[in-house]
Design a protein around this motif. Structure first.
Motif, mmCIF file in Angstrom:
data_model
loop_
_atom_site.group_PDB
_atom_site.id
_atom_site.type_symbol
_atom_site.label_atom_id
_atom_site.label_comp_id
_atom_site.label_asym_id
_atom_site.label_seq_id
_atom_site.Cartn_x
_atom_site.Cartn_y
_atom_site.Cartn_z
ATOM 1 N N GLY A 110 0.792 -1.229 0.000
ATOM 2 C CA GLY A 110 0.000 0.000 0.000
ATOM 3 C C GLY A 110 0.821 1.273 0.000
ATOM 4 N N LYS A 111 2.136 1.143 -0.132
ATOM 5 C CA LYS A 111 3.032 2.297 0.000
ATOM 6 C C LYS A 111 2.710 3.425 -0.982
ATOM 7 C CE LYS A 111 7.926 3.554 -0.002
ATOM 8 N NZ LYS A 111 9.308 3.046 -0.122
ATOM 9 N N ALA A 112 2.433 3.105 -2.247
ATOM 10 C CA ALA A 112 2.149 4.159 -3.236
ATOM 11 C C ALA A 112 0.881 4.930 -2.875
ATOM 12 C CB ALA A 112 2.037 3.558 -4.637
ATOM 13 N N ASP A 113 -0.168 4.206 -2.473
ATOM 14 C CA ASP A 113 -1.416 4.876 -2.083
ATOM 15 C C ASP A 113 -1.225 5.703 -0.821
ATOM 16 O OD1 ASP A 113 -2.854 3.824 -4.230
ATOM 17 O OD2 ASP A 113 -3.507 2.070 -3.092
ATOM 18 N N LEU A 114 -0.476 5.163 0.143
ATOM 19 C CA LEU A 114 -0.210 5.890 1.382
ATOM 20 C C LEU A 114 0.577 7.167 1.099
ATOM 21 C CD1 LEU A 114 -0.387 6.052 4.471
ATOM 22 C CD2 LEU A 114 1.703 4.656 4.568
ATOM 23 N N THR A 115 1.573 7.072 0.240
ATOM 24 C CA THR A 115 2.374 8.246 -0.127
ATOM 25 C C THR A 115 1.495 9.320 -0.764
ATOM 26 O OG1 THR A 115 4.353 6.896 -0.418
ATOM 27 C CG2 THR A 115 4.337 9.053 -1.514
ATOM 28 N N LYS A 116 0.594 8.895 -1.649
ATOM 29 C CA LYS A 116 -0.317 9.837 -2.305
ATOM 30 C C LYS A 116 -1.193 10.550 -1.278
ATOM 31 C CE LYS A 116 -3.782 10.168 -5.946
ATOM 32 N NZ LYS A 116 -4.374 9.556 -7.115
ATOM 33 N N ILE A 117 -1.723 9.792 -0.324
ATOM 34 C CA ILE A 117 -2.584 10.384 0.705
ATOM 35 C C ILE A 117 -1.799 11.366 1.574
ATOM 36 C CG2 ILE A 117 -3.904 9.886 2.804
ATOM 37 C CD1 ILE A 117 -4.741 7.214 1.384
ATOM 38 N N LEU A 118 -0.612 10.950 2.016
ATOM 39 C CA LEU A 118 0.177 11.818 2.896
ATOM 40 C C LEU A 118 0.609 13.105 2.200
ATOM 41 C CD1 LEU A 118 2.370 9.171 4.752
ATOM 42 C CD2 LEU A 118 0.373 10.399 5.643
ATOM 43 N N THR A 119 1.071 13.018 0.962
ATOM 44 C CA THR A 119 1.523 14.228 0.257
ATOM 45 C C THR A 119 0.348 15.126 -0.131
ATOM 46 O OG1 THR A 119 1.645 13.038 -1.856
ATOM 47 C CG2 THR A 119 3.686 13.188 -0.559
ATOM 48 N N TYR A 120 -0.866 14.573 -0.105
ATOM 49 C CA TYR A 120 -2.074 15.375 -0.343
ATOM 50 C C TYR A 120 -2.346 16.315 0.836
ATOM 51 C CZ TYR A 120 -6.960 16.311 -1.755
ATOM 52 O OH TYR A 120 -8.148 16.908 -2.132
ATOM 53 N N HIS A 121 -1.728 16.048 1.967
ATOM 54 C CA HIS A 121 -1.901 16.880 3.161
ATOM 55 C C HIS A 121 -0.837 17.971 3.286
ATOM 56 C CE1 HIS A 121 -4.434 13.451 4.188
ATOM 57 N NE2 HIS A 121 -5.041 14.246 5.058
ATOM 58 N N VAL A 122 0.016 18.097 2.289
ATOM 59 C CA VAL A 122 1.123 19.055 2.345
ATOM 60 C C VAL A 122 0.972 20.093 1.235
ATOM 61 C CG1 VAL A 122 3.622 19.324 2.258
ATOM 62 C CG2 VAL A 122 2.619 17.284 3.291
ATOM 63 N N VAL A 123 1.115 21.352 1.620
ATOM 64 C CA VAL A 123 1.036 22.472 0.681
ATOM 65 C C VAL A 123 2.388 23.179 0.704
ATOM 66 C CG1 VAL A 123 -0.092 24.702 0.236
ATOM 67 C CG2 VAL A 123 -1.449 22.742 1.056
ATOM 68 N N PRO A 124 2.972 23.453 -0.476
ATOM 69 C CA PRO A 124 4.246 24.175 -0.492
ATOM 70 C C PRO A 124 4.088 25.580 0.110
ATOM 71 C CG PRO A 124 3.738 23.246 -2.663
ATOM 72 C CD PRO A 124 2.509 23.102 -1.816
ATOM 73 N N GLY A 125 5.110 26.029 0.811
ATOM 74 C CA GLY A 125 5.093 27.361 1.410
ATOM 75 C C GLY A 125 4.586 27.327 2.841
ATOM 76 N N ARG A 126 4.742 28.429 3.522
ATOM 77 C CA ARG A 126 4.309 28.563 4.920
ATOM 78 C C ARG A 126 2.997 29.344 4.928
ATOM 79 N NH1 ARG A 126 7.635 28.408 9.552
ATOM 80 N NH2 ARG A 126 9.400 28.526 8.118
ATOM 81 N N VAL A 127 1.887 28.628 5.153
ATOM 82 C CA VAL A 127 0.566 29.251 5.177
ATOM 83 C C VAL A 127 0.043 29.177 6.612
ATOM 84 C CG1 VAL A 127 -1.764 29.271 4.200
ATOM 85 C CG2 VAL A 127 0.160 28.476 2.800
ATOM 86 N N ASP A 128 0.277 30.238 7.374
ATOM 87 C CA ASP A 128 -0.219 30.254 8.744
ATOM 88 C C ASP A 128 -1.705 30.615 8.744
ATOM 89 O OD1 ASP A 128 -0.306 33.027 8.350
ATOM 90 O OD2 ASP A 128 1.393 33.432 9.656
ATOM 91 N N ALA A 129 -2.330 30.594 9.918
ATOM 92 C CA ALA A 129 -3.771 30.833 10.018
ATOM 93 C C ALA A 129 -4.166 32.196 9.471
ATOM 94 C CB ALA A 129 -4.222 30.686 11.473
ATOM 95 N N ALA A 130 -3.374 33.222 9.755
ATOM 96 C CA ALA A 130 -3.698 34.574 9.266
ATOM 97 C C ALA A 130 -3.644 34.627 7.742
ATOM 98 C CB ALA A 130 -2.746 35.596 9.869
ATOM 99 N N THR A 131 -2.635 34.006 7.162
ATOM 100 C CA THR A 131 -2.505 33.986 5.702
ATOM 101 C C THR A 131 -3.653 33.213 5.071
ATOM 102 O OG1 THR A 131 -0.099 34.144 5.875
ATOM 103 C CG2 THR A 131 -0.993 33.314 3.794
ATOM 104 N N LEU A 132 -4.006 32.068 5.662
ATOM 105 C CA LEU A 132 -5.113 31.268 5.132
ATOM 106 C C LEU A 132 -6.422 32.041 5.204
ATOM 107 C CD1 LEU A 132 -6.050 28.641 3.895
ATOM 108 C CD2 LEU A 132 -6.229 27.684 6.207
ATOM 109 N N THR A 133 -6.645 32.753 6.294
ATOM 110 C CA THR A 133 -7.844 33.571 6.426
ATOM 111 C C THR A 133 -7.891 34.640 5.334
ATOM 112 O OG1 THR A 133 -7.926 33.213 8.806
ATOM 113 C CG2 THR A 133 -9.112 35.132 7.966
ATOM 114 N N GLN A 134 -6.760 35.288 5.069
ATOM 115 C CA GLN A 134 -6.697 36.301 4.008
ATOM 116 C C GLN A 134 -6.991 35.678 2.648
ATOM 117 O OE1 GLN A 134 -2.752 37.884 4.496
ATOM 118 N NE2 GLN A 134 -3.312 39.169 6.234
#
Length: 197
Positions: A110-134
């Motif tokens: 299941g490694k390929a599917d697990l990798t896909k799921i985990l990397t789906y939870h990562v966004v490039p860059g630093r998006v803190d709560a204030a930035t996400l709200t904006q």
């Protein structure tokens, strides 16, 4: 934006989250943060926590995530410079997935599917709560976040101020703890595992 915040940690990123899984040092656990919504066991890492992975390893509520990162062999990848924003499912989020499915994903096959799921939870860059709200405000009530996996998460803020993420299959998760800092990014804990197409 109504999000429970925690003390700033030494930096959180996908690389750090993966490095955390690779290191799996339980000795860094900090006292639980009882104020965290739906995550009473969530504990902030020490001020010098380091990468996202190190921060996750130091938090007992991310033990399933750390195990998954290890099973997917993502430690080295997520240990990079980043920065990354990680929407990190808590142990309770993983428990919503049927046990047979979790076991299948954690198996070598299941490694390929697990990798896909985990990397789906990562966004490039630093998006803190204030930035996400904006970003949500600028988008007229929603913000499309492109993940490292290549898919999209849609962020919205409810009338109660709680930020939700809708995955590509219509699944919804809530941010239950925001702005857990790491040296290579930021972590936002979520209550449901997001699933890519």
């Amino acid at each position: 934006m109504k999000i429970t915040r925690t003390a700033t940690l030494a930096g959180v990123s996908i690389a750090a989250m993966l490095a955390l899984a690779a290191c799996n040092n339980a000795e860094e656990a900090a006292p639980a943060d009882a104020a965290a919504t739906d995550t009473s066991a969530m504990a902030p890492a020490p001020a010098a926590a380091g990468t996202v992975v190190a921060v996750a390893q130091g938090n007992p509520d991310f033990s399933t995530l750390v195990s998954a990162v290890t099973a997917a062999d993502l430690g080295a990848t997520l240990g990079g410079a980043g920065p990354f924003t990680v929407f990190a499912p808590t142990n309770a989020a993983f428990e919503k997935i049927p046990a047979a499915t979790r076991d299948s994903l954690m198996a070598p096959a299941g490694k390929a599917d697990l990798t896909k799921i985990l990397t789906y939870h990562v966004v490039p860059g630093r998006v803190d709560a204030a930035t996400l709200t904006q970003q949500i405000q600028a988008g007229g009530g929603s913000a499309a976040l492109t993940t490292v996996e290549g898919g999209t998460l849609t962020a919205r803020a409810g009338a109660d101020g709680v930020v939700t993420l809708t995955d590509e299959n219509g699944g919804v998760s809530r941010v239950v703890q925001a702005d857990v800092a790491a040296s290579n990014g930021v972590i936002h804990a979520i209550d449901t595992v997001a699933m890519p197409n």
